[in-house]
Write a protein that holds these residues in place. Structure first.
Motif, PDB file in Angstrom:
ATOM      1  N   GLN A 139      81.889  45.888  11.538  1.00 52.47           N
ATOM      2  CA  GLN A 139      82.364  46.693  10.499  1.00 52.47           C
ATOM      3  C   GLN A 139      81.349  46.687   8.864  1.00 52.47           C
ATOM      4  O   GLN A 139      80.959  47.104   8.056  1.00 52.47           O
ATOM      5  CB  GLN A 139      83.521  46.547   9.349  1.00 52.47           C
ATOM      6  N   PHE A 140      80.379  45.291   9.304  1.00 47.25           N
ATOM      7  CA  PHE A 140      79.430  45.427   8.013  1.00 47.25           C
ATOM      8  C   PHE A 140      77.797  45.949   8.868  1.00 47.25           C
ATOM      9  O   PHE A 140      78.180  45.041  10.192  1.00 47.25           O
ATOM     10  CB  PHE A 140      79.460  43.661   8.429  1.00 47.25           C
ATOM     11  N   GLU A 141      76.938  45.941   8.109  1.00 42.26           N
ATOM     12  CA  GLU A 141      75.488  46.147   8.291  1.00 42.26           C
ATOM     13  C   GLU A 141      74.996  44.791   8.556  1.00 42.26           C
ATOM     14  O   GLU A 141      75.026  43.756   7.979  1.00 42.26           O
ATOM     15  CB  GLU A 141      74.585  47.218   7.826  1.00 42.26           C
ATOM     16  N   PRO A 142      73.525  44.821   9.489  1.00 36.82           N
ATOM     17  CA  PRO A 142      72.732  43.545   9.273  1.00 36.82           C
ATOM     18  C   PRO A 142      72.696  42.746   7.830  1.00 36.82           C
ATOM     19  O   PRO A 142      73.150  41.351   8.167  1.00 36.82           O
ATOM     20  CB  PRO A 142      71.388  43.546  10.491  1.00 36.82           C
ATOM     21  N   PRO A 143      72.558  43.859   7.018  1.00 38.06           N
ATOM     22  CA  PRO A 143      71.519  43.056   5.438  1.00 38.06           C
ATOM     23  C   PRO A 143      72.587  42.779   5.151  1.00 38.06           C
ATOM     24  O   PRO A 143      72.495  41.848   4.047  1.00 38.06           O
ATOM     25  CB  PRO A 143      71.072  44.376   4.869  1.00 38.06           C
ATOM     26  N   ASP A 144      74.145  43.105   5.258  1.00 40.79           N
ATOM     27  CA  ASP A 144      75.510  42.761   4.169  1.00 40.79           C
ATOM     28  C   ASP A 144      75.855  41.205   5.152  1.00 40.79           C
ATOM     29  O   ASP A 144      77.266  40.885   4.677  1.00 40.79           O
ATOM     30  CB  ASP A 144      76.547  43.190   4.839  1.00 40.79           C
ATOM     31  N   ILE A 145      75.343  41.017   6.343  1.00 44.89           N
ATOM     32  CA  ILE A 145      75.770  39.176   6.634  1.00 44.89           C
ATOM     33  C   ILE A 145      74.659  38.023   6.069  1.00 44.89           C
ATOM     34  O   ILE A 145      73.532  38.702   6.448  1.00 44.89           O
ATOM     35  CB  ILE A 145      75.900  39.381   8.069  1.00 44.89           C
ATOM     36  N   VAL A 146      75.471  37.684   5.310  1.00 44.10           N
ATOM     37  CA  VAL A 146      74.435  35.787   5.117  1.00 44.10           C
ATOM     38  C   VAL A 146      75.538  34.690   6.254  1.00 44.10           C
ATOM     39  O   VAL A 146      76.363  34.674   5.506  1.00 44.10           O
ATOM     40  CB  VAL A 146      74.734  36.040   4.003  1.00 44.10           C
ATOM     41  N   VAL A 147      74.013  33.978   6.554  1.00 41.87           N
ATOM     42  CA  VAL A 147      75.283  32.767   6.902  1.00 41.87           C
ATOM     43  C   VAL A 147      73.800  31.391   6.539  1.00 41.87           C
ATOM     44  O   VAL A 147      72.736  31.431   6.894  1.00 41.87           O
ATOM     45  CB  VAL A 147      74.495  32.965   8.689  1.00 41.87           C
ATOM     46  N   THR A 148      74.313  30.101   6.219  1.00 40.05           N
ATOM     47  CA  THR A 148      74.029  29.329   5.527  1.00 40.05           C
ATOM     48  C   THR A 148      74.396  27.813   6.252  1.00 40.05           C
ATOM     49  O   THR A 148      75.281  27.706   6.566  1.00 40.05           O
ATOM     50  CB  THR A 148      74.713  29.141   3.990  1.00 40.05           C
ATOM     51  N   THR A 149      73.981  26.661   6.303  1.00 41.29           N
ATOM     52  CA  THR A 149      74.508  25.976   6.979  1.00 41.29           C
ATOM     53  C   THR A 149      73.912  24.456   5.786  1.00 41.29           C
ATOM     54  O   THR A 149      73.050  25.178   5.787  1.00 41.29           O
ATOM     55  CB  THR A 149      73.141  24.985   8.093  1.00 41.29           C
ATOM     56  N   SER A 150      75.243  23.532   6.264  1.00 41.96           N
ATOM     57  CA  SER A 150      74.592  22.741   5.309  1.00 41.96           C
ATOM     58  C   SER A 150      75.638  21.071   5.402  1.00 41.96           C
ATOM     59  O   SER A 150      76.531  21.851   5.635  1.00 41.96           O
ATOM     60  CB  SER A 150      74.750  23.633   3.403  1.00 41.96           C
ATOM     61  N   ASN A 151      74.786  20.509   5.369  1.00 41.82           N
ATOM     62  CA  ASN A 151      75.666  19.252   6.189  1.00 41.82           C
ATOM     63  C   ASN A 151      76.686  18.971   7.560  1.00 41.82           C
ATOM     64  O   ASN A 151      78.178  19.412   7.029  1.00 41.82           O
ATOM     65  CB  ASN A 151      76.543  18.907   4.485  1.00 41.82           C
ATOM     66  N   CYS A 152      76.036  19.604   7.729  1.00 38.20           N
ATOM     67  CA  CYS A 152      76.880  20.728   9.076  1.00 38.20           C
ATOM     68  C   CYS A 152      77.634  21.239   8.916  1.00 38.20           C
ATOM     69  O   CYS A 152      78.911  21.227   9.640  1.00 38.20           O
ATOM     70  CB  CYS A 152      77.675  19.064  10.370  1.00 38.20           C
ATOM     71  N   HIS A 153      78.420  21.973   7.985  1.00 38.87           N
ATOM     72  CA  HIS A 153      78.893  23.130   7.443  1.00 38.87           C
ATOM     73  C   HIS A 153      78.011  24.225   7.792  1.00 38.87           C
ATOM     74  O   HIS A 153      76.673  24.295   7.782  1.00 38.87           O
ATOM     75  CB  HIS A 153      78.872  22.753   6.385  1.00 38.87           C
ATOM     76  N   VAL A 154      78.411  25.263   8.246  1.00 37.78           N
ATOM     77  CA  VAL A 154      78.229  26.751   8.389  1.00 37.78           C
ATOM     78  C   VAL A 154      78.930  27.570   7.896  1.00 37.78           C
ATOM     79  O   VAL A 154      80.198  27.655   8.113  1.00 37.78           O
ATOM     80  CB  VAL A 154      78.065  26.897   9.954  1.00 37.78           C
TER      81      VAL A 154
END
Length: 80
Positions: A16-31
């Motif tokens: 339901q979202f457009e690619p620019p609306d999606i943010v994926v981050t990683t930190s200390n083995c967490h996504v």
């Protein structure tokens, strides 16, 4: 988190979202996956948030993600 051979995989439906609306981050083995759909008047009309912990033997430098044509976000990481 699903193990497949020598990789781990996380799949999320963000169709339901457009690619620019999606943010994926990683930190200390967490996504963390965050997405927001903003209406024309500037209000937020839809949100998606998902956080998960990757197993200890994940190679943090190998994390990558792909968005399929059907809107499935596939996050992949290698095992050490």
């Amino acid at each position: 988190v699903h193990a497949q051979g020598d990789t781990y995989q996380v799949v999320a439906d963000v169709s339901q979202f457009e690619p620019p609306d999606i943010v994926v981050t990683t930190s200390n083995c967490h996504v963390s996956i965050q997405a927001e759909k903003v209406a024309e008047d500037g209000t937020i009309c839809d949100t998606f948030t998902h956080k998960c912990r990757l197993p200890e033997d994940t190679d943090p430098l190998s994390v990558s993600c792909t968005l399929t044509e059907t809107g499935m976000l596939v996050i992949t990481a290698r095992r050490r």
